[in-house]
Design a protein around this motif. Structure first.
Motif, short mmCIF file in Angstrom:
data_model
loop_
_atom_site.label_atom_id
_atom_site.label_comp_id
_atom_site.label_asym_id
_atom_site.label_seq_id
_atom_site.Cartn_x
_atom_site.Cartn_y
_atom_site.Cartn_z
N ASP A 16 7.09 10.32 30.52
CA ASP A 16 6.85 11.23 31.30
C ASP A 16 7.69 11.32 32.44
N ILE A 17 8.06 9.95 33.10
CA ILE A 17 9.02 10.13 34.23
C ILE A 17 10.42 10.38 33.92
N TYR A 18 10.81 9.83 32.61
CA TYR A 18 12.09 10.26 32.19
C TYR A 18 12.44 11.51 32.06
N VAL A 19 11.35 12.22 31.31
CA VAL A 19 11.56 13.63 31.16
C VAL A 19 11.50 14.42 32.60
N TRP A 20 10.74 14.00 33.14
CA TRP A 20 10.68 14.78 34.46
C TRP A 20 11.89 14.62 35.28
N LEU A 21 12.64 13.44 35.22
CA LEU A 21 13.76 13.32 36.16
C LEU A 21 14.96 14.03 35.54
N ALA A 22 14.66 14.01 34.03
CA ALA A 22 16.09 14.78 33.58
C ALA A 22 16.10 16.06 33.78
N SER A 37 7.12 1.60 35.83
CA SER A 37 7.60 2.67 34.92
C SER A 37 8.70 3.50 35.29
N ILE A 38 8.92 3.88 36.38
CA ILE A 38 10.24 4.40 37.04
C ILE A 38 11.41 3.36 36.81
N ALA A 39 11.17 2.18 36.99
CA ALA A 39 12.28 1.36 36.89
C ALA A 39 13.05 1.14 35.44
N LEU A 40 12.07 1.30 34.33
CA LEU A 40 12.39 1.63 32.96
C LEU A 40 13.13 2.94 32.71
N ALA A 41 12.65 3.96 33.37
CA ALA A 41 13.11 5.32 33.11
C ALA A 41 14.33 5.39 34.01
N LEU A 42 14.64 4.81 35.05
CA LEU A 42 16.15 4.82 35.57
C LEU A 42 17.09 4.10 34.68
N THR A 43 16.61 2.97 34.18
CA THR A 43 17.57 1.95 33.56
C THR A 43 18.22 2.83 32.17
N VAL A 44 17.53 3.71 31.76
CA VAL A 44 17.58 4.56 30.56
C VAL A 44 18.41 5.68 30.84
#
Length: 314
Positions: free
Chosen positions: A232-238, A278-285
């Motif tokens: 969810d965080i990755y999609v939101w940031l994208a 979880s945002i650490a994971l999202a920021l890594t990818v």
């Protein structure tokens, strides 16, 4: 996560993990991402970038509602019924990582093919396999359950126009398809087809995704496929980071309102810890993403390049 990529550039995977063992998991994710030879895109409707499915299963008759943009946008998902082999079943709201991956597959296929007709047989098996999901045994049953939930649920998007009022749009995701009879023994063994051929997305949902697709990196989704909050965080940031023009502070209360479904107010501290993990994971990818942690105040989003460049429509 510039620190991780800097460590990898200077030391390589093994040395970087020895130098920073507390970052070992993120280093492995970043190294795997760097090893990818292609930037295959996946797509998501922009409305799903600001709202999301529940992380855990809800009671069969319970609606789900999420709020975004400081209350200006709401998504309500209602459970629905399907009749299979003469028996009517009430299916709960789709949820979890599998629900998200199936929705991503449906939307990605719609954008890539330009058709509302999406195959649920071999193509979906192959895509889920690329995402690290092997549809056999218990996993097969769980995936089939999430497909049925997606087929039966109804969505209502509501958004406010300041000083004027609220607009709403009610729809389903899937307009129709074929529900074959199946042998429960084969299902338990992970054999047979999830469904025979294809489903048809509803006209308005198809129009929304092809008109407002947000490109994601398929390899990034694979790395996050088991963590619904990180997805969810990755999609939101994208979606969010390339649309802002200046640093944008967001309070923890607003973050909780958007992403804290399933957490009580009493577990706010636990949510904040899980969100940071979880945002650490999202920021890594998503190494292009720029996000500052403001401690007890919240986070600040900074203008960033998208994970995959947007392409102009032909």
């Amino acid at each position: 996560m510039a620190q991780i990529y800097d460590l990898l550039a200077r030391m390589g995977r093994d040395e970087a993990k020895r130098a920073a063992p507390e970052l070992a998991r993120l280093i492995d994710i970043a190294a795997d991402l760097l090893a990818e030879e292609s930037e295959t895109p996946a797509y998501v409707y922009s409305g799903f970038c600001l709202t999301a499915l529940p992380h855990r299963a809800l009671p069969a008759d319970q609606d789900w509602e999420r709020v975004a943009m400081s209350g200006r946008l709401r998504l309500r998902i209602s459970p629905g019924k399907l009749t299979i082999a003469g028996k009517t079943h009430l299916y709960p709201v789709p949820c979890g990582a599998y629900g998200r991956l199936i929705l991503l597959y449906l939307q990605t296929q719609a954008v890539k093919t330009g058709s509302p007709n999406v195959e649920l047989g071999g193509s979906m098996h192959e895509w889920l396999g690329r995402m690290g999901v092997t549809a056999g045994g218990r996993t097969y049953k769980d995936i089939r359950e999430q497909i049925l939930r997606i087929m039966s649920c109804n969505l209502t998007f509501t958004w406010d126009t300041p000083g004027k009022g609220s607009h709403f749009e009610r729809d389903s995701i899937i307009r129709g398809g074929f529900l074959p009879f199946y042998d429960t023994r084969d299902m338990r063994q992970g054999q047979g087809q999830l469904f025979s051929e294809q489903v048809t997305l509803s006209e308005s949902f198809f129009s929304a995704i092809v008109s407002h697709p947000v490109p994601l990196l398929e390899a990034a989704i694979r790395q996050l496929s088991g963590n619904s909050l990180a997805l969810d965080i990755y999609v939101w940031l994208a979606y969010r980071l390339h649309n802002i023009k200046a640093p944008t502070p967001i309070t923890w209360q607003s973050v909780f309102l958007q992403f804290g479904g399933g957490y009580s107010e009493k577990s706010f501290r636990m949510f904040r810890k899980n969100f940071r993990d979880s945002i650490a994971l999202a920021l890594t990818v998503y190494p292009e993403a720029r996000v500052d942690d403001n401690g007890i105040e919240g986070i600040t989003l900074l203008p960033s390049r998208p994970p995959i460049a947007y392409k102009a429509k032909s």
